[in-house]
Motif scaffolding. Structure first.
Motif, PDB file in Angstrom:
ATOM      1  N   LEU A  40     -17.466 -45.118 -13.486  1.00 34.13           N
ATOM      2  CA  LEU A  40     -16.348 -44.183 -13.370  1.00 34.13           C
ATOM      3  C   LEU A  40     -15.345 -44.405 -14.495  1.00 34.13           C
ATOM      4  O   LEU A  40     -14.779 -43.459 -15.038  1.00 34.13           O
ATOM      5  N   PHE A  44     -15.824 -41.125 -16.129  1.00 39.14           N
ATOM      6  CA  PHE A  44     -14.936 -40.224 -15.392  1.00 39.14           C
ATOM      7  C   PHE A  44     -13.519 -40.306 -15.965  1.00 39.14           C
ATOM      8  O   PHE A  44     -12.938 -39.304 -16.359  1.00 39.14           O
TER       9      PHE A  44
ATOM     10  N   ILE B 106     -14.196 -41.313  -4.371  1.00 37.92           N
ATOM     11  CA  ILE B 106     -14.354 -39.890  -4.076  1.00 37.92           C
ATOM     12  C   ILE B 106     -13.576 -38.997  -5.044  1.00 37.92           C
ATOM     13  O   ILE B 106     -13.653 -37.777  -4.951  1.00 37.92           O
ATOM     14  N   ALA B 107     -12.851 -39.603  -5.988  1.00 42.43           N
ATOM     15  CA  ALA B 107     -12.042 -38.803  -6.913  1.00 42.43           C
ATOM     16  C   ALA B 107     -12.835 -37.705  -7.637  1.00 42.43           C
ATOM     17  O   ALA B 107     -12.356 -36.572  -7.719  1.00 42.43           O
ATOM     18  N   PRO B 108     -14.066 -37.992  -8.131  1.00 43.04           N
ATOM     19  CA  PRO B 108     -14.776 -36.932  -8.863  1.00 43.04           C
ATOM     20  C   PRO B 108     -15.069 -35.702  -8.014  1.00 43.04           C
ATOM     21  O   PRO B 108     -15.336 -34.628  -8.543  1.00 43.04           O
ATOM     22  N   LEU B 109     -15.000 -35.864  -6.693  1.00 46.01           N
ATOM     23  CA  LEU B 109     -15.298 -34.760  -5.788  1.00 46.01           C
ATOM     24  C   LEU B 109     -14.210 -33.703  -5.805  1.00 46.01           C
ATOM     25  O   LEU B 109     -14.464 -32.530  -5.567  1.00 46.01           O
ATOM     26  N   VAL B 110     -12.972 -34.131  -6.048  1.00 43.31           N
ATOM     27  CA  VAL B 110     -11.856 -33.215  -5.907  1.00 43.31           C
ATOM     28  C   VAL B 110     -11.267 -32.791  -7.252  1.00 43.31           C
ATOM     29  O   VAL B 110     -10.396 -31.946  -7.294  1.00 43.31           O
ATOM     30  N   VAL B 111     -11.749 -33.388  -8.331  1.00 42.03           N
ATOM     31  CA  VAL B 111     -11.261 -32.983  -9.645  1.00 42.03           C
ATOM     32  C   VAL B 111     -12.136 -31.823 -10.139  1.00 42.03           C
ATOM     33  O   VAL B 111     -13.358 -31.899 -10.062  1.00 42.03           O
ATOM     34  N   VAL B 142     -21.619 -39.429 -12.011  1.00 38.86           N
ATOM     35  CA  VAL B 142     -20.206 -39.429 -11.621  1.00 38.86           C
ATOM     36  C   VAL B 142     -19.965 -38.399 -10.512  1.00 38.86           C
ATOM     37  O   VAL B 142     -19.244 -38.647  -9.552  1.00 38.86           O
TER      38      VAL B 142
END
Lengths: 298, 270
Positions: A40, A44, B106-111, B142
């Motif tokens: 990440l 990310f 879980i951040a990539p889910l909401v960006v 990701v």
């Protein structure tokens, strides 16, 4: 009901692990999350940092100029405004219909519940591109709707329905409804049925039980679901691109056009970072209302 | 409870309508895919396999399928490994700041995906990774990792602790208990997480378009770009294949969830 007596097991004893299962040491914990953080961190957060660097690579003044240029752009205004409007309409429809649907399922028999759940999961598994394609087959010039309307003599000429905002809304609500139904349904399932019985015993009618007991207990979950639906709607790309055409472009489509068609990476980067900031603010609000993670658990 | 027959009828009608809205249009595509016509029209002339033949024997579609499977396979492997290990770490160690770890996972889910697309493009341009399949697979990782993490974490939270306790009391140490008891009973959840990670990669368009460079498009990207032009019924055939894969994966996820419940959530009879 809260028990006043708490059993405190000794640390490290097997009894300590009765309620939680086995617990390993801290270093193993760090080791287990480090691959996640590495990936990440580079792939990310790396891209997000790359965007910020692209904006600032010629100093703060140039970055300010970039922001000023984007903010002054009339097209950006109209696209940003449309994005908010579309996301808001999608959110309202999804949450109202989603709540009604979740409530109806909750009051239904187990068989109806399971079948409905499977049908709600179906769009989550099928590709968004395929589902959007399906809507073009419904709404195109020779699509089902025009064919049926022509056959019954309701219209003489096929209607042009694609490339318009209502069709985008229809497609987006279909994509977002499961995200509204499922968390609200889960919240309803977790309600204590004794509360409903108590309400009925106290003489409440069905409607009163709903407005005075069920709704207050589930509105928090519905609010978090609403914010999540709104946030995801802000970032839609495929549905507006295929069903809306250039006139219904949303912010993601505009960013993509800027970067790919006009080679304007910096302008696209500014818009991306603005979108990210809006998203983060909304998620912060959502996390103050309730757990965001809980809304993705099944 | 005491609902009248009318209320029950309205309720059922509502559920049926919403379910039709969610699934109906997609299923029309299956019908269209067997058309003999050269263009999309209703009702289609049935019945032929010609669009499936066109899909199977077309080199460019084959190329798209192969690349999609390669990228999706790698992304599934990466995200399943990373996501499950992290979920185990959060659930079964004395790691501090677990809520922060969860929020990051879980951040990539909401960006919005466009941010990963433009950002990934700028990053890959610097690293000279545009057009790298492995680079794309890692970006898909990701996007898939949050699903693996959430599915495995929630399964771990529901494991009956007495299973692990039994292993401990029989003399296994904690490490061995995790390896030989917790991990195997959680396998269905890990595989389910993998299925989701695959579907995410299998469905991804935006990031893929941005970082693919001059590589052949993946399957969803090809469907997407052929929709912007005149859509030939071959897209309906390709879409039907995608729908069948989705239904199969969905049934598998359902079965796996049932296994998970049976193995982990009540003490199994030995």
């Amino acid at each position: 009901m809260q028990s006043t007596y708490k059993f405190k097991p000794q640390r490290g004893s097997a009894v300590a692990e009765v309620d939680k299962g086995v617990v390993l040491s801290k270093p193993i914990g760090f080791a287990s999350v480090s691959p996640l953080f590495a990936v990440l961190g580079v792939f990310f957060f790396g891209p997000i940092i790359a965007l910020i660097l692209a904006i600032f690579d010629q100093g703060v003044g140039a970055a300010g100029q970039l922001l000023y240029d984007v903010m002054r752009d009339d097209l950006f205004h109209s696209v940003a405004f449309r994005t908010f409007r579309v996301a808001l309409i999608v959110t309202i429809i999804s949450v109202v219909v989603g709540y009604t649907m979740a409530y109806a399922m909750w009051r239904s028999s187990q068989t109806v519940r399971s079948i409905a759940l499977a049908l709600i999961m179906f769009p989550l598994f099928t590709s968004i591109v395929v589902r959007t394609y399906a809507w073009t087959a419904m709404f195109s010039r020779f699509g089902i709707i025009n064919t049926v309307l022509l056959k019954f003599g309701l219209i003489d000429q096929p209607l042009t329905m694609l490339n318009s905002e209502p069709v985008v809304l229809i497609g987006m609500v279909q994509a977002m409804l499961p995200f509204a139904i499922l968390p609200i349904y889960t919240t309803l399932l977790s309600l204590d049925l004794d509360l409903l019985r108590a309400s009925a015993i106290c003489g409440a009618k069905g409607r009163q039980t709903f407005t005075k007991v069920v709704l207050p207990l589930t509105k928090q979950g519905a609010a978090v679901a609403a914010i999540l639906v709104f946030v995801i709607s802000l970032g839609f790309y495929i549905t507006p691109a295929i069903l809306g055409g250039p006139k219904s472009a949303m912010i993601s489509n505009m960013i993509s056009t800027e970067v790919i068609t006009f080679y304007n990476l910096k302008g696209g980067a500014v818009m991306s970072v603005l979108l990210l900031l809006v998203t983060l603010c909304l998620l912060f609000i959502a996390s103050k209302i309730g757990s965001v993670a809980a809304h993705y658990r099944r | 409870m005491g609902d009248t027959a009318n209320i029950r009828r309205i309720r059922f009608l509502l559920i049926a309508l919403v379910a039709l809205y969610l699934t109906g249009p997609t299923l029309v595509v299956v019908w269209l895919s067997f058309s003999t016509d050269d263009v999309l029209r209703f009702p289609p002339q049935l019945f032929s396999w010609r669009w499936y033949q066109e899909f199977v024997f077309d080199e460019r579609w084959n190329e798209a399928v192969l690349r999609t499977l390669f990228v999706g396979g790698l992304a599934t492997l990466f995200s399943t490994t990373i996501g499950s290990i992290a979920a185990f770490g959060v659930a079964r160690t004395k790691l501090p700041a677990k809520r922060l770890v969860e929020a990051l996972a879980i951040a990539p889910l909401v960006v919005p995906p466009i941010i990963l697309a433009t950002g990934g493009y700028s990053l890959f341009a610097k690293l000279d990774m545009i057009g790298s399949n492995i680079g794309l697979a890692v970006l898909h990782t990701v996007l898939g990792v949050p699903y693996v993490y959430l599915i495995v974490a929630s399964a771990l939270a529901r494991i009956d602790p007495s299973i692990e306790l039994a292993a401990l009391s029989l003399g296994a140490n904690r490490w061995r208990t995790i390896r030989d008891v917790t991990m195997p009973v959680n396998l269905p959840a890990i595989i389910t997480g993998g299925l989701f990670a695959f579907l995410i990669s299998f469905d991804e368009v935006v990031v893929t378009v941005f970082v693919s460079g001059s590589l052949a498009p993946t399957l969803p990207v090809r469907i997407f770009s052929s929709l912007s032009m005149a859509a030939s019924p071959v897209v309906a055939a390709v879409s039907t294949v995608q729908i069948i894969i989705a239904v199969v994966l969905m049934c598998m996820a359902g079965i796996l969830q049932r296994w998970q419940r049976r193995w982990a959530e009540a003490a199994p009879a030995m």
